[in-house]
Design a protein around this motif. Structure first.
Motif, mmCIF file in Angstrom:
data_model
loop_
_atom_site.group_PDB
_atom_site.id
_atom_site.type_symbol
_atom_site.label_atom_id
_atom_site.label_comp_id
_atom_site.label_asym_id
_atom_site.label_seq_id
_atom_site.Cartn_x
_atom_site.Cartn_y
_atom_site.Cartn_z
ATOM 1 N N PRO A 99 0.819 -1.215 0.000
ATOM 2 C CA PRO A 99 0.000 0.000 0.000
ATOM 3 C C PRO A 99 0.849 1.260 0.000
ATOM 4 O O PRO A 99 2.030 1.240 0.357
ATOM 5 C CB PRO A 99 -0.812 -0.129 1.291
ATOM 6 N N GLY A 100 0.228 2.360 -0.405
ATOM 7 C CA GLY A 100 0.906 3.653 -0.380
ATOM 8 C C GLY A 100 1.008 4.213 1.026
ATOM 9 O O GLY A 100 0.558 3.612 2.006
ATOM 10 N N SER A 101 1.611 5.369 1.129
ATOM 11 C CA SER A 101 1.822 5.984 2.429
ATOM 12 C C SER A 101 0.489 6.300 3.098
ATOM 13 O O SER A 101 -0.519 6.550 2.436
ATOM 14 C CB SER A 101 2.660 7.253 2.282
ATOM 15 N N LYS A 102 0.492 6.286 4.413
ATOM 16 C CA LYS A 102 -0.712 6.541 5.201
ATOM 17 C C LYS A 102 -0.436 7.652 6.210
ATOM 18 O O LYS A 102 0.614 7.680 6.862
ATOM 19 C CB LYS A 102 -1.127 5.282 5.959
ATOM 20 N N SER A 103 -1.418 8.539 6.340
ATOM 21 C CA SER A 103 -1.388 9.524 7.426
ATOM 22 C C SER A 103 -2.132 8.920 8.605
ATOM 23 O O SER A 103 -3.254 8.424 8.453
ATOM 24 C CB SER A 103 -2.042 10.832 6.984
ATOM 25 N N VAL A 104 -1.501 8.966 9.764
ATOM 26 C CA VAL A 104 -2.056 8.322 10.955
ATOM 27 C C VAL A 104 -2.136 9.350 12.080
ATOM 28 O O VAL A 104 -1.173 10.070 12.337
ATOM 29 C CB VAL A 104 -1.186 7.129 11.402
ATOM 30 N N GLU A 105 -3.288 9.427 12.722
ATOM 31 C CA GLU A 105 -3.432 10.289 13.895
ATOM 32 C C GLU A 105 -2.983 9.532 15.140
ATOM 33 O O GLU A 105 -3.356 8.371 15.335
ATOM 34 C CB GLU A 105 -4.885 10.730 14.075
ATOM 35 N N VAL A 106 -2.179 10.198 15.950
ATOM 36 C CA VAL A 106 -1.811 9.649 17.254
ATOM 37 C C VAL A 106 -2.350 10.585 18.318
ATOM 38 O O VAL A 106 -2.263 11.810 18.195
ATOM 39 C CB VAL A 106 -0.283 9.464 17.388
ATOM 40 N N ARG A 107 -2.919 10.007 19.363
ATOM 41 C CA ARG A 107 -3.615 10.772 20.395
ATOM 42 C C ARG A 107 -2.931 10.600 21.745
ATOM 43 O O ARG A 107 -2.539 9.487 22.119
ATOM 44 C CB ARG A 107 -5.067 10.309 20.486
ATOM 45 N N ASN A 108 -2.785 11.705 22.456
ATOM 46 C CA ASN A 108 -2.245 11.671 23.813
ATOM 47 C C ASN A 108 -3.251 10.976 24.722
ATOM 48 O O ASN A 108 -4.412 11.394 24.809
ATOM 49 C CB ASN A 108 -1.970 13.093 24.306
ATOM 50 N N SER A 109 -2.824 9.903 25.370
ATOM 51 C CA SER A 109 -3.735 9.092 26.161
ATOM 52 C C SER A 109 -4.278 9.823 27.381
ATOM 53 O O SER A 109 -5.294 9.420 27.946
ATOM 54 C CB SER A 109 -3.031 7.802 26.610
ATOM 55 N N THR A 110 -3.635 10.920 27.787
ATOM 56 C CA THR A 110 -4.099 11.674 28.949
ATOM 57 C C THR A 110 -4.890 12.910 28.550
ATOM 58 O O THR A 110 -6.016 13.124 29.001
ATOM 59 C CB THR A 110 -2.906 12.089 29.832
ATOM 60 N N SER A 111 -4.313 13.730 27.680
ATOM 61 C CA SER A 111 -4.930 15.017 27.339
ATOM 62 C C SER A 111 -5.856 14.949 26.130
ATOM 63 O O SER A 111 -6.664 15.849 25.915
ATOM 64 C CB SER A 111 -3.837 16.049 27.067
ATOM 65 N N GLY A 112 -5.730 13.905 25.306
ATOM 66 C CA GLY A 112 -6.523 13.827 24.090
ATOM 67 C C GLY A 112 -5.949 14.605 22.927
ATOM 68 O O GLY A 112 -6.529 14.603 21.831
ATOM 69 N N GLU A 113 -4.813 15.274 23.129
ATOM 70 C CA GLU A 113 -4.182 16.047 22.055
ATOM 71 C C GLU A 113 -3.828 15.129 20.894
ATOM 72 O O GLU A 113 -3.350 14.016 21.082
ATOM 73 C CB GLU A 113 -2.935 16.726 22.612
ATOM 74 N N ILE A 114 -4.062 15.604 19.652
ATOM 75 C CA ILE A 114 -3.860 14.784 18.458
ATOM 76 C C ILE A 114 -2.777 15.395 17.579
ATOM 77 O O ILE A 114 -2.737 16.610 17.371
ATOM 78 C CB ILE A 114 -5.166 14.652 17.658
ATOM 79 N N HIS A 115 -1.909 14.544 17.080
ATOM 80 C CA HIS A 115 -0.911 14.927 16.082
ATOM 81 C C HIS A 115 -0.918 13.878 14.971
ATOM 82 O O HIS A 115 -1.481 12.796 15.132
ATOM 83 C CB HIS A 115 0.479 15.042 16.709
ATOM 84 N N GLY A 116 -0.274 14.211 13.860
ATOM 85 C CA GLY A 116 -0.252 13.297 12.730
ATOM 86 C C GLY A 116 1.146 12.817 12.399
ATOM 87 O O GLY A 116 2.121 13.553 12.551
ATOM 88 N N LEU A 117 1.235 11.561 11.962
ATOM 89 C CA LEU A 117 2.484 11.033 11.435
ATOM 90 C C LEU A 117 2.205 10.417 10.071
ATOM 91 O O LEU A 117 1.049 10.178 9.698
ATOM 92 C CB LEU A 117 3.122 10.019 12.390
ATOM 93 N N ASN A 118 3.264 10.169 9.311
ATOM 94 C CA ASN A 118 3.132 9.555 8.001
ATOM 95 C C ASN A 118 3.945 8.265 7.974
ATOM 96 O O ASN A 118 5.106 8.252 8.388
ATOM 97 C CB ASN A 118 3.611 10.518 6.909
#
Length: 408
Positions: A99-118
């Motif tokens: 498969p091609g590249s995927k953008s994945v959201e990762v979430r802070n388990s405490t604060s709920g803050e979300i960032h993205g990785l590829n």
């Protein structure tokens, strides 16, 4: 916080249920951590090495350290593939499509803050076991076709038997299917090959850890596996041990935060700029009473600053007259090193500190700051000093707690 230096691979097996073949799901975990230093502002890959880098650890595809994108991981996929030499349909040859590249959201388990990785798959490797008299294994060739290029192959008896192969995926962002065929034998020659040790090299583009609050961030991506899956294996595949692959991601962010004040900084004595002599010699009442309190700070991530007051006065803190309990309001501000800025990119210079945890001052680490100077600035609010000196000898006291919070 759970440790991040583990990789889990679900048990893979074939079970029979009512006579039907059931494939279990495969699961792997990719981990990375951020531990700041004066020379490190990036994530370090902490995933244990598996797959082809166990076999070829000194190849360029496997060197460069934990902060490079030269990593491999065994996906635990196993199956049997029927192949035909030089078949007109590449899916009837040895075939794999990633498969091609995927953008994945990762979430802070405490604060709920979300960032993205590829996440993208940049290499392919497998142990391919095939035997037919006088016919080489279909992957024992440098003439890899489609979207992959040959890197290396190790084979038994000149490729008549098992072969371990490593291919380069030329366009990991949007790969095209890869296929190969035997160098010997007549067109259409049939061979069943057993595929195991299915592994990939991967590239992980992580978020900027300086912009992430401390904590454990988790996310996942799922792929279907099969003849026509997102991980496609071509036609005539049997004994496939998994019909899905889950890749989990864990990013562990631990920031450095230290604030050091000089000795005896727990008491701040306010006085007019330049001292009391002008007023004692008959001069006008001072406009304000002030004191700066220096400190040194180490910080590598987002930071919140707020005050807690013994004597609140609206949006600030105050000090109380010990004789008559009158309150004089204070202005309290902070100055920070240039590597720490306001959310709009402005420098933090004599910026007012709000009261209460609910509405703190948010600042960001643009660059890591290690043991650099800052200051707290205390001053009586406008008009307060003139009222205070009307009663010479009175004492004003109050506790002001300044909180530096890396988690809020």
């Amino acid at each position: 916080m759970k440790p991040m230096n583990t990789m889990r691979l679900a048990a893979l097996s074939l079970a029979l249920l009512g006579g039907a073949e059931v494939a279990m799901a495969s699961e792997v975990t990719i981990t990375a951590e951020f531990r700041p230093s004066s020379t490190n502002t990036r994530f370090t890959n902490t995933t244990p090495i598996s797959g082809f880098c166990n076999r070829w650890p000194n190849r360029p595809e496997c060197t460069g350290g934990a902060q490079s994108n030269n990593h491999s991981i065994d996906l635990g996929i196993e199956y049997i593939k029927k192949t035909f030499k030089s078949a007109p349909d590449p899916r009837d040859r040895f075939y794999v499509s990633l498969p091609g590249s995927k953008s994945v959201e990762v979430r802070n388990s405490t604060s709920g803050e979300i960032h993205g990785l590829n996440f993208s798959m940049s290499k392919y490797s497998a142990h391919v076991d095939g035997a037919a008299p006088g016919i080489t294994n279909p992957v024992y060739t440098t003439a890899v076709q489609g979207g992959c290029s040959y890197i290396i192959a190790l084979g038994q008896s000149g490729g008549i038997g098992w072969v371990v192969v490593l291919w380069d995926v030329r366009n990991p962002e949007n790969p095209t299917p890869c296929h190969s065929t035997s160098n010997t034998g007549a067109a259409g020659t049939e061979m069943d090959v057993v595929v195991k040790e299915f592994s990939i090299g991967y590239a992980l583009q992580t978020p900027n850890p300086l912009a992430m609050r401390a904590g454990l961030y988790t996310g996942e991506v799922n792929y279907s596996v099969g003849e026509n899956g997102e991980i496609a294996l071509g036609n005539m595949v049997t004994n496939l041990n998994t019909n899905s692959l889950k890749i989990k991601f864990e990013l562990d962010v631990r920031h450095a935060l230290e604030v050091h004040f000089p000795a005896n900084s727990d008491k701040v004595i306010l006085e007019p700029p330049g001292g009391w002599m002008r007023w004692l010699n008959g001069g006008p009442a001072p406009e304000k009473l002030v004191r700066d309190l220096p400190f040194r700070i180490t910080n590598t991530g987002p930071l919140s600053i707020y005050m807690e007051c013994e004597h609140p006065t609206g949006r600030s803190c105050g000090i109380q007259n010990t004789r008559n309990s009158e309150i004089a309001a204070l202005d309290v501000a902070v100055s920070l090193p240039g590597g720490i800025q306001l959310n709009n990119g402005q420098a933090v210079q004599r910026f007012p500190i709000p009261t209460g945890r609910a509405r703190p001052l948010h600042v960001d680490a643009v660059t890591p700051v290690f043991n650099q100077p800052g200051a707290l600035h205390f001053a009586t609010a406008a008009g307060e000093a003139a009222e205070m000196v009307k009663n010479p000898g009175d004492t004003y006291r109050g506790n002001v707690t300044v909180v530096f919070d890396a988690l809020l």
